[in-house]
Motif scaffolding. Structure first.
Motif, short mmCIF file in Angstrom:
data_model
loop_
_atom_site.label_atom_id
_atom_site.label_comp_id
_atom_site.label_asym_id
_atom_site.label_seq_id
_atom_site.Cartn_x
_atom_site.Cartn_y
_atom_site.Cartn_z
N ALA A 129 0.79 -1.20 0.10
CA ALA A 129 0.11 -0.12 -0.26
C ALA A 129 0.99 1.37 -0.03
CB ALA A 129 -0.90 0.05 1.14
N ARG A 130 2.00 1.27 0.71
CA ARG A 130 2.72 2.25 0.89
C ARG A 130 3.65 2.50 -0.49
NH1 ARG A 130 3.69 3.51 6.54
NH2 ARG A 130 4.89 5.15 6.11
N LEU A 131 4.11 1.52 -0.96
CA LEU A 131 4.63 1.35 -2.03
C LEU A 131 3.97 2.09 -3.35
CD1 LEU A 131 7.37 0.61 -3.85
CD2 LEU A 131 6.06 -1.48 -4.40
N TRP A 132 2.82 1.76 -3.53
CA TRP A 132 2.07 2.33 -4.63
C TRP A 132 1.33 3.54 -4.32
CZ3 TRP A 132 2.04 0.05 -9.22
CH2 TRP A 132 2.76 -1.37 -9.36
N LYS A 135 -3.33 6.00 -1.40
CA LYS A 135 -3.97 6.98 -0.52
C LYS A 135 -3.40 8.30 -0.91
CE LYS A 135 -6.18 9.35 2.64
NZ LYS A 135 -5.77 9.30 4.33
N GLY A 136 -1.97 8.36 -0.91
CA GLY A 136 -1.43 9.81 -1.24
C GLY A 136 -1.71 10.25 -2.75
N ARG A 137 -1.93 9.19 -3.69
CA ARG A 137 -2.36 9.72 -5.03
C ARG A 137 -3.88 9.95 -5.03
NH1 ARG A 137 1.77 7.67 -9.01
NH2 ARG A 137 3.21 6.34 -7.82
N ALA A 138 -4.50 9.44 -4.28
CA ALA A 138 -6.01 9.60 -4.38
C ALA A 138 -6.43 10.94 -3.84
CB ALA A 138 -6.73 8.58 -3.37
N ARG A 177 -9.50 6.78 12.59
CA ARG A 177 -10.14 7.86 12.88
C ARG A 177 -10.00 8.92 11.50
NH1 ARG A 177 -10.42 4.51 17.10
NH2 ARG A 177 -11.54 5.46 18.82
N ASP A 178 -10.91 9.98 11.78
CA ASP A 178 -10.46 11.13 10.48
C ASP A 178 -10.40 10.43 9.27
OD1 ASP A 178 -10.10 12.94 12.40
OD2 ASP A 178 -8.29 12.39 12.89
N ILE A 179 -11.47 9.54 8.73
CA ILE A 179 -11.49 8.95 7.55
C ILE A 179 -12.05 10.10 6.64
CG2 ILE A 179 -12.80 7.31 6.16
CD1 ILE A 179 -13.30 5.56 8.87
N ASP A 180 -11.21 10.24 5.38
CA ASP A 180 -11.75 11.01 4.40
C ASP A 180 -11.98 10.70 3.00
OD1 ASP A 180 -9.21 10.75 3.46
OD2 ASP A 180 -8.22 12.38 4.15
N LEU A 181 -12.24 11.55 2.06
CA LEU A 181 -12.52 11.02 0.61
C LEU A 181 -11.27 10.43 0.14
CD1 LEU A 181 -14.52 14.04 -0.62
CD2 LEU A 181 -15.43 11.71 0.08
N ALA A 182 -10.23 10.63 0.36
CA ALA A 182 -9.01 10.09 -0.13
C ALA A 182 -8.86 8.52 0.47
CB ALA A 182 -7.89 10.63 0.05
N ASP A 183 -9.21 8.38 1.54
CA ASP A 183 -9.44 6.87 2.19
C ASP A 183 -10.43 6.12 1.33
OD1 ASP A 183 -7.58 6.80 4.21
OD2 ASP A 183 -9.06 8.26 5.22
N VAL A 184 -11.64 6.84 0.92
CA VAL A 184 -12.53 6.11 0.28
C VAL A 184 -12.23 5.49 -1.00
CG1 VAL A 184 -15.09 6.14 -0.69
CG2 VAL A 184 -14.58 7.15 1.45
N ALA A 186 -9.09 5.13 -2.09
CA ALA A 186 -7.85 4.07 -2.09
C ALA A 186 -8.53 2.88 -1.66
CB ALA A 186 -6.80 4.68 -1.34
N SER A 187 -9.25 2.72 -0.66
CA SER A 187 -9.70 1.63 0.11
C SER A 187 -10.70 0.82 -0.80
CB SER A 187 -10.60 2.01 1.22
OG SER A 187 -11.83 2.50 1.03
#
Length: 766
Positions: A129-132, A135-138, A177-184, A186-187
């Motif tokens: 997950a961290r390699l790709w 979440k950051g790209r999202a 905690r603090d789930i945001d749109l980028a989380d959605v 990526a997940s």
């Protein structure tokens, strides 16, 4: 303890009388006990109603699409809170740092199966997950979401918060905690990513001998989930319309896909969600299916670095930098793990370097890294398409995740699309499923193929389409004319090999050739078909080598009709003989075995091996419970809440044809080994002589379309709830999958009203 059916009915009746009241300021929830239990919901603006049927599956009603997603967030946490939060943590790369060892959900063990400790598997998942950095790209693609999709996801997170506020005791203490749109964003993609969007490139690197930078185990590109899909036009049915079968294979814990009915604003969908994405299902006028197989959407680049500077390489003779990033992955109760991630700019994309060998670095480049929002937008559009032409337009140039897609509409049209964001390569004849040189622009892409380039086939004169994981040139006895002239990388993605057919595809073609019109009963029988193609050829060998065809083992084996049915004694003997023969064979036997299966001669050496296998198989079965009277389903089982039940369907191939471990007997010809249309892969036998299905037909859907609407039937093994105390934790495995039957999908209120278990009204928050 398993609940009795009478107690379940008592619970269902009690559920209708319960009142729920959430904390003021979050979501006000009131049961409909004061209304007739079966009254149609009268939903006002800002209200959501969640109506659950007798299987616990939610139907969510709202006047606004985003409000429907508020209800979805609430319902998902009611059923599968751990899965929801695990997806978020996985997308972030924070599994190992967050989930205590004693709280790791069992379903995570299905990811990257290996002998590594579970904590090490979590580190591996975090590493990927961290390699790709999905979440950051999202974060950069939030504004690329369609306004409606973005509003839906904002509302979904509010629904999640509302449930947590109302039921804090029901969610795990380790929840993020603090789930945001980028989380959605990526997940919803992280698990698919390592199999498809990025996994196709990883497979290319693996075939080139790359030694992966993986702390536990590299992704195994030979362990992809396969699937069935087929569609019949009205000219081939007696039902008054088209028929569509969707059967995604994969882990038998099919709850990774969430079953739902959403009637909210313009969205009128029933089917499976992947995270928040409507990934395979139906609306009022159209249904669709997906199976593994796509154009080649990712490439592996072999980059030779400068000897004097490992952080630089020459590209067309000019120096280019290797980007280094130091990453620390925290692990509960252990020292943090430190890794160096490396990236190279390839095709204008910052592409991760996934491995190396002999000083050569291997980088994976895929256009999906720059199009993360497309999957979400297209899924929403597909769910609203009313015709197969609408469906094709919604696909655009392939930004939905790479798959074979098959759609049917209520008009009777059907459509196949080979979907995926497909780069334009300089040399179409090159084998792009292996690493290509990364130091020259000659191998860089010149853009992406347009929507017009995508392989699509609409309503062929034969009246049917199917792709059960085969090269599109082998979907019928003769290639469809639409495949002519396409580059080879449209057919070979590294998962489904070019020129590949299989037992399931051949069995479909065999069945469709035997009947001109399919009834509803015929379609159901084909969906649950347990026949293996080519067993007659194997039994010819048995007849030629058997010392006596009248001994109890051999005579029953020779009566085998090719069907892996749970009540069959001959099917079990066939498996025992094939397994014993496999132990005798070596690779040098393959050519002779192929000739024998084609009706040719049988050398004394091969005959001796086949005869020895009969003796060994008979001796082994004689030791099993019930001996020669033992039935297939006594050994081949499906786990249920009450224990286990007999299972039909099965496989004679323990590995993918591309796996180096693929055994000699399976290499003989295309039908030598295979899996039945009712797909089931089983574990090795345990001490009790039982083998349990771990992957296969876990989320089947069968749609009957007509001008007046669609009738749909489905199951999702083992049930919708992750709570082992819930009556819906295993009810579908017990009452549907084990019984080889499907439940109706209550798409309309009249259908739902006869099967209501509970109703819950929510006031949304904005």
């Amino acid at each position: 303890m398993r609940l009795s059916k009478q107690f379940r009915k008592t619970l269902q009746g009690a559920a209708l009388a319960l009142s729920w009241l959430a904390a003021s300021g979050s979501a006000a929830a009131q049961s409909k006990a004061d209304e007739a239990p079966h009254a149609r919901p009268a939903i006002s603006e800002g209200m959501v109603e969640i109506v659950r049927d007798r299987w616990g599956v939610p139907s969510i009603f709202a006047t606004d699409e985003a409000d429907g997603y508020f209800g979805l967030g609430y319902a998902m946490l009611q059923d599968q809170p751990e899965r929801f939060f695990v997806r978020i943590l996985w997308g972030r790369g924070e599994l190992a740092s967050t989930i205590p060892a004693g709280s790791i959900p069992a379903f995570l063990a299905q990811v990257f199966p290996s002998d590594a400790p579970m904590q090490e598997k979590l580190v591996e998942l975090d590493f990927q997950a961290r390699l790709w950095d999905l979440k950051g790209r999202a974060s950069a693609f939030i504004d690329k979401l369609d306004p409606q999709v973005r509003a839906n996801y904002v509302a979904l997170l509010r629904g999640v918060d509302a449930y947590i506020s109302a039921h804090p005791e029901a969610v795990p203490a380790w929840r993020p905690r603090d789930i945001d749109l980028a989380d959605v964003i990526a997940s919803a993609q992280i698990d698919l990513w390592l199999g498809y969007q990025g996994g196709i490139g990883l497979g290319d690197c693996g075939r080139g001998g790359a030694e992966f930078f993986s702390p536990a185990q590299p992704p195994d590109v030979n362990e992809q989930g396969f699937s069935n899909e087929w569609a019949l036009m009205p000219t081939r049915t007696s039902t008054g319309g088209a028929i569509l079968l969707s059967d995604p294979h994969g882990p038998m814990d099919g709850r990774a896909s969430y079953e739902v009915r959403l009637q909210a604003g313009d969205l009128n969908y029933a089917g499976l969600l992947h995270g928040p994405l409507p990934i395979v299902g139906r609306n009022a006028k159209l249904a669709w299916a997906v199976t593994t197989g796509s154009p080649d959407v990712a490439d592996c680049y072999a980059i030779t670095v400068e000897e004097e500077n490992a952080d630089s390489y020459l590209f067309d003779g000019e120096p280019r930098p290797i980007i280094n990033k130091e990453v620390e992955i925290s692990v509960l109760g252990q020292a943090a793990r430190k890794f160096r991630f490396r990236y190279a700019e390839v095709n204008g994309i910052m592409s991760p370097i996934v491995g190396e060998k002999d000083g050569v670095l291997y980088a994976v480049s895929t256009p999906y890294l720059e199009r993360l929002a497309d999957f979400h937008n297209i899924a929403n559009r597909l769910a609203k398409a009313e015709t197969v032409d609408d469906f094709r337009v919604a696909l655009g140039d392939g930004g939905f995740f790479p798959q074979n897609l098959l759609a049917a509409d209520s008009k009777g049209d059907i459509l196949y699309a080979r979907n995926g964001l497909t780069p334009v390569r300089s040399d179409p004849a090159l084998d792009w499923t292996r690493p290509v040189p990364g130091n020259s622009s000659a191998f860089r892409w010149s853009g992406l193929h347009s929507a017009e380039d995508m392989l699509t086939i609409k309503s062929p004169t034969l009246g049917y389409l199917q792709n059960n994981n085969v090269d599109p040139r082998f979907m019928d006895e003769k290639p469809h004319p639409e495949v002519a002239g396409l580059p080879e990388y449209y057919f070979a993605d590294g998962i489904i090999a070019a020129g590949m057919s299989n037992n399931r595809s051949m069995r479909f073609l065999e069945a469709i050739g035997q009947k001109s019109n399919f009834s509803e009963a015929d379609a159901r029988a084909l969906a649950f078909d347990t026949a293996l193609v080519g067993t007659d050829a194997w039994l010819r060998i048995v007849r030629r080598v058997a010392v006596s065809s009248s001994d109890p083992f051999t005579s029953d084996l020779l009566s085998f009709d090719g069907r892996m049915e749970k009540g069959s004694t001959a099917a079990l003997k066939y498996i025992y003989w094939r397994e014993a023969l496999r132990e005798e064979l070596v690779l040098s036997d393959v050519e002779e075995l192929r000739a024998a299966l084609d009706g040719g001669g049988l050398s004394s050496q091969l005959a001796s091996k086949a005869q020895t296998a009969l003796t060994v198989a008979a001796a082994r079965l004689a030791e099993a419970p019930n001996g020669f009277a033992r039935r297939y389903g006594e050994e081949f089982r499906i786990a249920t809440g009450a224990g286990s039940a007999p299972m039909s369907g099965g496989a004679t191939d323990p590995f993918s044809p591309q796996d180096p471990r693929y055994p000699p007997d399976c290499r003989a010809n295309a039908t030598a080994c295979g899996i039945t249309l009712l797909a089931a892969d089983f574990t090795a036998a345990n001490a009790d002589w039982q083998r349990f299905v771990y992957a296969g037909s876990s989320r089947m859907q069968l749609h009957f379309l007509s001008p007046t609407g669609i009738r749909s039937y489905t199951y999702v093994n083992p049930g919708i709830s992750d709570d082992p105390a819930s009556p819906h934790a295993h009810d579908q495995s017990e009452e549907l999958v084990a019984m080889q039957t499907l439940k109706p999908v209550p798409f309309d209120w009249d259908e739902l009203s006869t099967s209501i278990e509970s109703r819950l009204s929510l006031q949304t928050t904005r």
